[in-house]
Scaffold this motif. Structure first.
Motif, PDB file in Angstrom:
ATOM      1  N   LEU A   1      54.280 122.020  71.566  1.00  0.00           N
ATOM      2  CA  LEU A   1      54.688 120.941  72.315  1.00  0.00           C
ATOM      3  C   LEU A   1      54.837 119.690  72.221  1.00  0.00           C
ATOM      4  O   LEU A   1      52.797 119.240  73.456  1.00  0.00           O
ATOM      5  CB  LEU A   1      54.903 121.835  73.979  1.00  0.00           C
ATOM      6  N   THR A   2      54.758 119.017  70.878  1.00  0.00           N
ATOM      7  CA  THR A   2      54.137 118.117  71.176  1.00  0.00           C
ATOM      8  C   THR A   2      55.340 117.164  70.949  1.00  0.00           C
ATOM      9  O   THR A   2      56.787 116.938  71.299  1.00  0.00           O
ATOM     10  CB  THR A   2      53.568 117.105  69.996  1.00  0.00           C
TER      11      THR A   2
ATOM     12  N   ARG B   1      59.323 118.596  70.548  1.00  0.00           N
ATOM     13  CA  ARG B   1      60.214 119.488  71.469  1.00  0.00           C
ATOM     14  C   ARG B   1      61.262 119.045  71.086  1.00  0.00           C
ATOM     15  O   ARG B   1      61.913 118.077  70.151  1.00  0.00           O
ATOM     16  CB  ARG B   1      59.661 117.716  72.522  1.00  0.00           C
ATOM     17  N   ASN B   2      62.503 120.107  71.386  1.00  0.00           N
ATOM     18  CA  ASN B   2      63.594 120.076  71.069  1.00  0.00           C
ATOM     19  C   ASN B   2      64.001 120.130  69.950  1.00  0.00           C
ATOM     20  O   ASN B   2      65.289 119.478  69.490  1.00  0.00           O
ATOM     21  CB  ASN B   2      64.623 118.822  71.828  1.00  0.00           C
TER      22      ASN B   2
ATOM     23  N   GLY C   1      60.809 124.400  75.768  1.00  0.00           N
ATOM     24  CA  GLY C   1      60.960 122.750  75.492  1.00  0.00           C
ATOM     25  C   GLY C   1      61.457 122.350  74.415  1.00  0.00           C
ATOM     26  O   GLY C   1      61.883 121.575  73.966  1.00  0.00           O
ATOM     27  N   LEU C   2      60.972 124.128  73.978  1.00  0.00           N
ATOM     28  CA  LEU C   2      61.313 123.463  72.202  1.00  0.00           C
ATOM     29  C   LEU C   2      62.924 123.714  71.611  1.00  0.00           C
ATOM     30  O   LEU C   2      62.795 123.439  70.389  1.00  0.00           O
ATOM     31  CB  LEU C   2      61.124 124.251  71.059  1.00  0.00           C
ATOM     32  N   VAL C   3      63.399 124.122  72.561  1.00  0.00           N
ATOM     33  CA  VAL C   3      64.560 124.163  72.508  1.00  0.00           C
ATOM     34  C   VAL C   3      65.743 124.352  73.165  1.00  0.00           C
ATOM     35  O   VAL C   3      65.078 123.543  74.438  1.00  0.00           O
ATOM     36  CB  VAL C   3      65.516 126.389  71.877  1.00  0.00           C
ATOM     37  N   ASP C   4      66.405 123.623  73.206  1.00  0.00           N
ATOM     38  CA  ASP C   4      67.406 122.718  74.030  1.00  0.00           C
ATOM     39  C   ASP C   4      68.271 124.257  74.599  1.00  0.00           C
ATOM     40  O   ASP C   4      69.462 124.649  74.095  1.00  0.00           O
ATOM     41  CB  ASP C   4      68.969 121.774  73.423  1.00  0.00           C
ATOM     42  N   GLU C   5      67.984 124.501  75.705  1.00  0.00           N
ATOM     43  CA  GLU C   5      68.476 125.792  75.730  1.00  0.00           C
ATOM     44  C   GLU C   5      69.933 125.745  76.752  1.00  0.00           C
ATOM     45  O   GLU C   5      71.061 126.926  76.767  1.00  0.00           O
ATOM     46  CB  GLU C   5      67.630 125.985  77.618  1.00  0.00           C
ATOM     47  N   ALA C   6      70.545 124.732  76.965  1.00  0.00           N
ATOM     48  CA  ALA C   6      71.661 125.074  77.317  1.00  0.00           C
ATOM     49  C   ALA C   6      72.551 124.643  76.163  1.00  0.00           C
ATOM     50  O   ALA C   6      73.914 125.078  75.794  1.00  0.00           O
ATOM     51  CB  ALA C   6      72.538 123.421  78.513  1.00  0.00           C
ATOM     52  N   ALA C   7      72.244 123.566  75.052  1.00  0.00           N
ATOM     53  CA  ALA C   7      73.045 123.641  73.797  1.00  0.00           C
ATOM     54  C   ALA C   7      72.898 124.618  73.586  1.00  0.00           C
ATOM     55  O   ALA C   7      74.069 125.389  72.311  1.00  0.00           O
ATOM     56  CB  ALA C   7      72.652 122.635  72.685  1.00  0.00           C
TER      57      ALA C   7
ATOM     58  N   PHE D   1      59.960 129.350  78.912  1.00  0.00           N
ATOM     59  CA  PHE D   1      61.629 128.391  78.722  1.00  0.00           C
ATOM     60  C   PHE D   1      60.574 126.482  79.691  1.00  0.00           C
ATOM     61  O   PHE D   1      59.589 127.096  80.070  1.00  0.00           O
ATOM     62  CB  PHE D   1      61.423 128.944  80.253  1.00  0.00           C
ATOM     63  N   GLU D   2      61.686 126.136  79.478  1.00  0.00           N
ATOM     64  CA  GLU D   2      61.385 124.597  80.112  1.00  0.00           C
ATOM     65  C   GLU D   2      60.896 124.366  80.591  1.00  0.00           C
ATOM     66  O   GLU D   2      59.624 123.776  80.887  1.00  0.00           O
ATOM     67  CB  GLU D   2      62.740 123.700  79.589  1.00  0.00           C
ATOM     68  N   THR D   3      61.367 125.768  81.870  1.00  0.00           N
ATOM     69  CA  THR D   3      60.613 124.798  83.879  1.00  0.00           C
ATOM     70  C   THR D   3      59.938 126.761  83.751  1.00  0.00           C
ATOM     71  O   THR D   3      60.633 127.406  83.574  1.00  0.00           O
ATOM     72  CB  THR D   3      61.735 124.401  84.385  1.00  0.00           C
TER      73      THR D   3
END
Length: 530
Positions: free
Chosen positions: A206-207, A211-212, A235-241, A259-261
């Motif tokens: 993740l850099t 990111r995303n 954080g590599l993927v927009d989880e909501a999208a 996961f992002e968090t």
């Protein structure tokens, strides 16, 4: 006798290694979650062995009056304040390759799970249902797997996927065509991968650049019915999208281990029937846990007893005797590599390093590692002096070294030349008698540039007014110049300027310089000068 605290769960065999080596060890796996207790006792120890639960904050480091080494059993060191440790002279070690096979295998397992809906089918059958027609899966054979990131773990996934008779394509800007051919994959651009892949698996750190990487816009470009696996970093993927795409059927399924968090108690991906989730289990096998635990125990013991350094993120692997002489040169080697890394966006094919004069008699293997690590750190913050050569080899980068006797005015210098498909870029530097590294040549143009944390590099045609334009623009932007160095090839030829400034140059100042039309290149640079 050195004393080590193990504040997270490590195997009994790792504890025994410390004892067999004559090190006093306290095994207190609960201290990692007890901040107050950790702060209370940390001052007693020379070494701290951890996994992910212990948070080695600046406050902990400040209380660690005797601490000499922190050993992380695993690769991720997000839970360690490395700058604070470096300032206090504490070495931070990790075990960069102990989890590779395990994580790659987990990605393959997750791919099978989402392809055949195994978790949902298992839950349904456990509930006494027999919903055979509900769980229609897909085969992996002859499907196209898109691998984002073909480094250490990614290349293992590729080998396994090829064994499953999948067609593999990869997006990795720093993978050479030669290396791609060697591992049997087709190298493609990201848009091509998104539009062609039936399965996508991510294996990048993740850099700021990654990111995303699967953003809402990129998710819209995916092949209909694709399945996505992420066992790398949240954080590599927009989880909501992605959740929206899973609900409307554009994406057939997903399998996420990160996961992002984290710890993840809620996510847009949770409770979707076509999503498989696990709680960051990539490294959670008996073999991996044992490997990294034993490795970190051996590394810490070696350092505490003999001064040998392995897999350090903030110190090169050299002996104590070498470090006294080589320290400034090692710093210079990283600065030279870092300059090249920040200036070069395309993959390197070769790195040629010339050592002239006194430096040619030093430990060139360590200096080479410094150059490579400095060059790669911009793209992969997990890289260190030990893992850098391995990563370079996997990327197909050929590293060559040349020694020569003193040829110029300097007692010794290092020159680094990087070769890509379209160009060569070179920079040289030396260490002055005060121990401070300097840049002395860029693109064959002689200079004398002090190296600072924040710098600005420009190129232009040699015409009057450039100095004034730079000074005025920087002044108007509130940027204070600490040092200003100029050089040119020939009169009215190509000229360069390199400025050492007090703070990062704001983006509006960069744009203003570019909009003058006087500069061929305007590039802000940063260097770790701590």
């Amino acid at each position: 006798m050195p004393k080590v605290l193990i504040s997270d769960k490590l195997s009994d065999a790792a504890v025994q290694i410390f004892r067999d080596r004559g090190i006093d060890v306290d095994f207190e796996p609960g201290f990692g979650k007890d901040k107050d207790r950790l702060l209370e006792v940390i001052g007693q120890y020379d070494g701290l062995a951890i996994r992910s639960a212990t948070k080695v904050t600046e406050k902990v480091i400040a209380a660690a009056g005797n601490l000499r080494v922190i050993g992380r059993a695993g690769i991720g060191v997000d839970n360690v304040d490395i700058p604070a440790a470096s300032k206090k002279g504490i070495i931070v070690m990790n075990t960069p390759f102990g989890n590779s096979i395990t994580t790659a295998e987990h990605a393959i397992a997750m791919m099978f799970a989402v392809a055949r809906q195994i978790p949902e089918a298992s839950a349904s059958t456990h509930a006494g249902k027999w919903e055979k027609s509900r769980f229609m899966g897909v085969e992996l054979t002859n499907k196209t797997l898109g691998v984002i990131g073909a480094g250490n773990i990614g290349s293992i996934v590729i080998a396994r996927a090829l064994g499953l008779k999948m067609k593999v394509i990869t997006y990795d800007p720093f993978l050479s065509e030669e290396r791609a051919a060697e591992i049997g994959v087709e190298k493609v651009e990201l848009d091509a991968l998104l539009s062609r892949a039936d399965f996508i698996t991510l294996h990048v750190p993740l850099t700021d650049q990654t990111r995303n990487i699967l953003s809402e816009a990129n998710i819209a470009k995916l092949k209909h019915g694709v399945r996505i696996i992420n066992c790398a970093r949240g954080g590599l993927v927009d989880e909501a999208a992605l959740a929206a795409a899973l609900k409307d059927g554009r994406v057939a399924g997903a399998a996420f281990d990160v996961f992002e968090t984290e710890p993840a108690t809620d996510s847009p991906l949770f409770n979707l029937p076509n999503v498989v989730v696990t709680p960051h289990l990539g490294a959670a096998t008996t073999e991996a846990q044992e490997n990294v635990a034993l490795q970190v125990a051996e590394q810490m013991s070696d350092y505490l007893l003999t001064g040998a350094v392995q897999n350090a993120l903030n110190m090169p692997s050299v002996t104590a005797e070498e470090a006294k002489v080589m320290g400034p040169w090692l710093k210079l080697s990283q600065h030279l590599g870092n300059f090249i890394g920040q200036m070069t966006d395309e993959p390197a094919k070769a790195i040629n390093i010339l050592y002239d004069g006194s430096v040619s008699e030093m430990n060139l293997a360590a200096l080479n590692c410094g150059v490579i690590a400095g060059m790669m750190r911009r793209r992969n913050p997990d890289v260190n002096m030990v893992s850098a050569p391995v990563i370079a080899k996997e990327a197909g980068i050929k590293v060559s070294t040349t020694r020569q006797e003193q040829t110029g005015a300097f007692e010794g210098y290092i020159k680094v030349t990087v070769v890509t498909d379209t160009r060569e870029r070179s920079i040289a530097g030396t260490v002055f008698s005060d121990g401070k590294p300097r840049f002395i040549q860029i693109k064959g143009i002689n200079i004398d540039a002090e190296i600072g944390e924040h710098m600005l590099y420009t190129t232009n045609n040699d015409v009057p007014g450039i100095i004034g334009l730079l000074g005025q623009t920087m002044g108007e932007g509130g940027v204070n110049i600490a040092n200003f160095t100029l050089g040119r090839s020939v009169k009215q030829g190509e000229a360069i300027a390199i400025l050492y400034v007090d703070d990062a140059v704001p983006e509006p100042v960069i744009r203003k310089l570019e909009e003058t039309g006087k500069f061929n290149q305007v590039k802000p640079l940063t260097f770790d000068v701590a």
